[in-house]
Write a protein that holds these residues in place. Structure first.
Motif, PDB file in Angstrom:
ATOM      1  N   GLY A  24       0.802  -1.230  -0.059  1.00  0.00           N
ATOM      2  CA  GLY A  24      -0.138   0.140   0.040  1.00  0.00           C
ATOM      3  C   GLY A  24       0.981   1.077  -0.068  1.00  0.00           C
ATOM      4  N   GLY A  25       2.305   1.098  -0.117  1.00  0.00           N
ATOM      5  CA  GLY A  25       2.838   2.338  -0.389  1.00  0.00           C
ATOM      6  C   GLY A  25       3.657   2.554   0.873  1.00  0.00           C
ATOM      7  N   SER A  26       3.744   1.609   2.005  1.00  0.00           N
ATOM      8  CA  SER A  26       4.390   1.857   3.192  1.00  0.00           C
ATOM      9  C   SER A  26       5.835   1.646   3.058  1.00  0.00           C
ATOM     10  CB  SER A  26       3.650   1.419   4.401  1.00  0.00           C
ATOM     11  OG  SER A  26       3.688   0.027   4.380  1.00  0.00           O
ATOM     12  N   GLY A  27       5.996   0.590   2.426  1.00  0.00           N
ATOM     13  CA  GLY A  27       7.444  -0.020   2.206  1.00  0.00           C
ATOM     14  C   GLY A  27       7.528  -1.092   3.191  1.00  0.00           C
ATOM     15  N   THR A  28       6.632  -1.428   4.031  1.00  0.00           N
ATOM     16  CA  THR A  28       6.519  -2.764   4.866  1.00  0.00           C
ATOM     17  C   THR A  28       5.361  -3.560   4.691  1.00  0.00           C
ATOM     18  OG1 THR A  28       5.689  -1.506   6.764  1.00  0.00           O
ATOM     19  CG2 THR A  28       8.144  -1.540   6.292  1.00  0.00           C
ATOM     20  N   TRP A  29       5.282  -4.679   5.156  1.00  0.00           N
ATOM     21  CA  TRP A  29       4.065  -5.383   5.188  1.00  0.00           C
ATOM     22  C   TRP A  29       4.289  -6.547   6.182  1.00  0.00           C
ATOM     23  CZ3 TRP A  29       3.458 -10.543   2.228  1.00  0.00           C
ATOM     24  CH2 TRP A  29       4.601 -11.351   2.107  1.00  0.00           C
ATOM     25  N   SER A  30       3.282  -7.006   6.584  1.00  0.00           N
ATOM     26  CA  SER A  30       2.875  -7.831   7.717  1.00  0.00           C
ATOM     27  C   SER A  30       2.477  -9.294   7.430  1.00  0.00           C
ATOM     28  CB  SER A  30       2.043  -7.185   8.864  1.00  0.00           C
ATOM     29  OG  SER A  30       2.638  -5.971   9.260  1.00  0.00           O
ATOM     30  N   PRO A  31       3.335 -10.066   6.803  1.00  0.00           N
ATOM     31  CA  PRO A  31       3.020 -11.434   6.666  1.00  0.00           C
ATOM     32  C   PRO A  31       2.772 -12.171   7.979  1.00  0.00           C
ATOM     33  CG  PRO A  31       5.142 -11.242   6.272  1.00  0.00           C
ATOM     34  CD  PRO A  31       4.701  -9.768   6.595  1.00  0.00           C
ATOM     35  N   GLU A  32       2.161 -13.227   7.796  1.00  0.00           N
ATOM     36  CA  GLU A  32       2.072 -14.208   8.887  1.00  0.00           C
ATOM     37  C   GLU A  32       3.169 -15.518   8.659  1.00  0.00           C
ATOM     38  OE1 GLU A  32      -2.091 -15.760   8.958  1.00  0.00           O
ATOM     39  OE2 GLU A  32      -2.474 -14.027  10.513  1.00  0.00           O
ATOM     40  N   ARG A  33       3.980 -15.884  10.039  1.00  0.00           N
ATOM     41  CA  ARG A  33       5.006 -16.650   9.858  1.00  0.00           C
ATOM     42  C   ARG A  33       4.238 -17.973  10.647  1.00  0.00           C
ATOM     43  NH1 ARG A  33       9.780 -14.153  10.438  1.00  0.00           N
ATOM     44  NH2 ARG A  33       9.522 -13.751   8.338  1.00  0.00           N
ATOM     45  N   ALA A  34       4.426 -19.219  10.346  1.00  0.00           N
ATOM     46  CA  ALA A  34       3.961 -20.331  11.075  1.00  0.00           C
ATOM     47  C   ALA A  34       5.075 -20.618  12.258  1.00  0.00           C
ATOM     48  CB  ALA A  34       3.793 -21.571  10.108  1.00  0.00           C
ATOM     49  N   HIS A  35       4.576 -21.023  13.238  1.00  0.00           N
ATOM     50  CA  HIS A  35       5.383 -21.582  14.467  1.00  0.00           C
ATOM     51  C   HIS A  35       4.793 -22.799  15.124  1.00  0.00           C
ATOM     52  CE1 HIS A  35       8.046 -21.305  17.985  1.00  0.00           C
ATOM     53  NE2 HIS A  35       6.796 -21.457  18.602  1.00  0.00           N
ATOM     54  N   VAL A  36       5.598 -23.781  15.112  1.00  0.00           N
ATOM     55  CA  VAL A  36       5.118 -25.102  15.832  1.00  0.00           C
ATOM     56  C   VAL A  36       5.562 -24.949  17.322  1.00  0.00           C
ATOM     57  CG1 VAL A  36       5.091 -27.576  15.836  1.00  0.00           C
ATOM     58  CG2 VAL A  36       5.480 -26.153  13.836  1.00  0.00           C
ATOM     59  N   GLU A  37       4.459 -24.808  18.245  1.00  0.00           N
ATOM     60  CA  GLU A  37       4.592 -24.789  19.614  1.00  0.00           C
ATOM     61  C   GLU A  37       5.090 -26.203  20.219  1.00  0.00           C
ATOM     62  OE1 GLU A  37       0.784 -23.561  21.268  1.00  0.00           O
ATOM     63  OE2 GLU A  37       1.410 -21.241  20.866  1.00  0.00           O
ATOM     64  N   GLU A  38       5.430 -26.288  21.521  1.00  0.00           N
ATOM     65  CA  GLU A  38       5.840 -27.386  22.045  1.00  0.00           C
ATOM     66  C   GLU A  38       4.980 -28.607  21.993  1.00  0.00           C
ATOM     67  OE1 GLU A  38       7.769 -28.159  26.215  1.00  0.00           O
ATOM     68  OE2 GLU A  38       8.791 -26.505  25.497  1.00  0.00           O
ATOM     69  N   SER A  39       3.499 -28.236  21.928  1.00  0.00           N
ATOM     70  CA  SER A  39       2.502 -29.207  22.120  1.00  0.00           C
ATOM     71  C   SER A  39       2.103 -29.701  20.542  1.00  0.00           C
ATOM     72  CB  SER A  39       1.178 -28.548  22.716  1.00  0.00           C
ATOM     73  OG  SER A  39       0.819 -27.538  21.808  1.00  0.00           O
ATOM     74  N   GLY A  40       3.072 -29.246  19.753  1.00  0.00           N
ATOM     75  CA  GLY A  40       2.558 -29.563  18.170  1.00  0.00           C
ATOM     76  C   GLY A  40       1.596 -28.704  17.385  1.00  0.00           C
TER      77      GLY A  40
END
Length: 75
Positions: A24-40
């Motif tokens: 949108g012209g900001s130069g930054t974006w906010s994707p989501e990154r997957a993370h696996v917790e200890e419980s799976g």
């Protein structure tokens, strides 16, 4: 841009002054990154990073219809 990342720009692509459609012209974006917790359980964390599509400039960077790689900036 993170160190070690191989950046490849399409031949003829250029910044045209329009805002980047990804950030949108900001130069930054906010994707989501997957993370696996200890419980799976897989959870997603939102992260902020430099926009990869405009290389952090906030301007559109691609070939528009009717433009040819041999003539960057031609309309």
């Amino acid at each position: 841009m993170p160190e070690g990342r191989d950046v490849r720009v399409a031949a003829g692509a250029h910044h045209c002054g329009l805002p980047c459609r990804w950030c949108g012209g900001s130069g930054t974006w906010s994707p989501e990154r997957a993370h696996v917790e200890e419980s799976g359980v897989i959870v997603f964390h939102r992260v902020a990073e430099e926009c990869r599509m405009c290389l952090g400039t906030g301007e559109c960077m691609h070939l528009h219809p009717g433009e040819h790689p041999e003539t960057p900036g031609a309309a």
